[in-house]
Design an enzyme around this catalytic site. Structure first.
Site, PDB file in Angstrom:
ATOM      1  N   HIS A  79      -4.109   5.172 -53.055  1.00  0.00           N
ATOM      2  CA  HIS A  79      -3.032   4.189 -52.996  1.00  0.00           C
ATOM      3  C   HIS A  79      -1.864   4.588 -53.900  1.00  0.00           C
ATOM      4  O   HIS A  79      -2.016   5.377 -54.847  1.00  0.00           O
ATOM      5  CB  HIS A  79      -3.562   2.805 -53.393  1.00  0.00           C
ATOM      6  CG  HIS A  79      -4.382   2.158 -52.315  1.00  0.00           C
ATOM      7  ND1 HIS A  79      -5.029   0.956 -52.475  1.00  0.00           N
ATOM      8  CD2 HIS A  79      -4.646   2.566 -51.041  1.00  0.00           C
ATOM      9  CE1 HIS A  79      -5.660   0.649 -51.351  1.00  0.00           C
ATOM     10  NE2 HIS A  79      -5.453   1.606 -50.474  1.00  0.00           N
ATOM     11  N   GLU A  81      -0.304   3.014 -56.228  1.00  0.00           N
ATOM     12  CA  GLU A  81      -0.410   2.683 -57.657  1.00  0.00           C
ATOM     13  C   GLU A  81      -1.238   3.742 -58.390  1.00  0.00           C
ATOM     14  O   GLU A  81      -0.900   4.160 -59.494  1.00  0.00           O
ATOM     15  CB  GLU A  81      -1.068   1.304 -57.832  1.00  0.00           C
ATOM     16  CG  GLU A  81      -0.359   0.164 -57.119  1.00  0.00           C
ATOM     17  CD  GLU A  81      -0.922  -0.119 -55.735  1.00  0.00           C
ATOM     18  OE1 GLU A  81      -1.117   0.835 -54.937  1.00  0.00           O
ATOM     19  OE2 GLU A  81      -1.165  -1.297 -55.434  1.00  0.00           O
TER      20      GLU A  81
END
Ligand SMILES: [Zn+2]
Length: 164
Positions: A79, A81
């Protein structure tokens, strides 16, 4: 022209725009998410977007959302992040802020908390009913990590490569 220009981007708009721009690099056909980490001095220290790990070809691993687990993207994709934290120029993200379009999942929330990031600014919380996001919020509250919805001062920003 004796005063500073008005209408310039706020810090929040600037960092969220960098997050959105980074998301445009994603090869995921269904979800393009970018993230931007800013330190307390308002310097960008990390950016990322969702994609497969280094060396894992975007053309060989699957981007499907449904089917057998190993035939979907879920076991493989990193992801935004996670990538923003791992791509950061410093190990020390204490008191930094993370800008991301979508409220972080529970796996990314663990990474965010462990990195020292203290605030998450997000645009959409459309998966708020999922157990993943519920777990995220529980961990964020227990760890005293703040989160708030992004409130822009404008609806859009136009980038034009043909104008200057
Ligand atoms: Zn995540």
């Amino acid at each position: 022209m004796s005063q500073k220009r008005s209408g310039y981007l706020s810090w929040d708009e600037y960092f969220m725009a960098v997050a959105l721009l980074s998301g445009l690099r994603s090869k995921d056909p269904s979800t393009q998410v970018g993230a931007c980490v800013a330190n307390p001095q308002n310097k960008i220290v990390g950016v990322g977007y969702n994609g497969f790990p280094w060396g894992c070809s975007d053309d060989e691993l699957p981007w499907a959302r449904e089917g057998n687990y190993l035939d979907t993207k879920y076991p493989y994709v990193c992801h935004a992040e996670l990538n923003a934290v791992l791509n950061s120029i410093t190990r020390d993200l204490r008191d930094c802020r993370l800008y991301v379009a979508l409220f972080p999942c529970n796996e990314c929330t663990k990474v965010i908390i462990q990195s020292g990031i203290r605030e998450i600014i997000y645009m959409s919380d459309k998966y708020s009913a999922t157990e993943s996001v519920q777990a995220s919020k529980l961990m964020l509250e227990k760890s005293n990590t703040h989160y708030r919805r992004f409130i822009p001062e404008r609806d859009s920003i136009l980038l034009d490569f043909n104008r200057q």
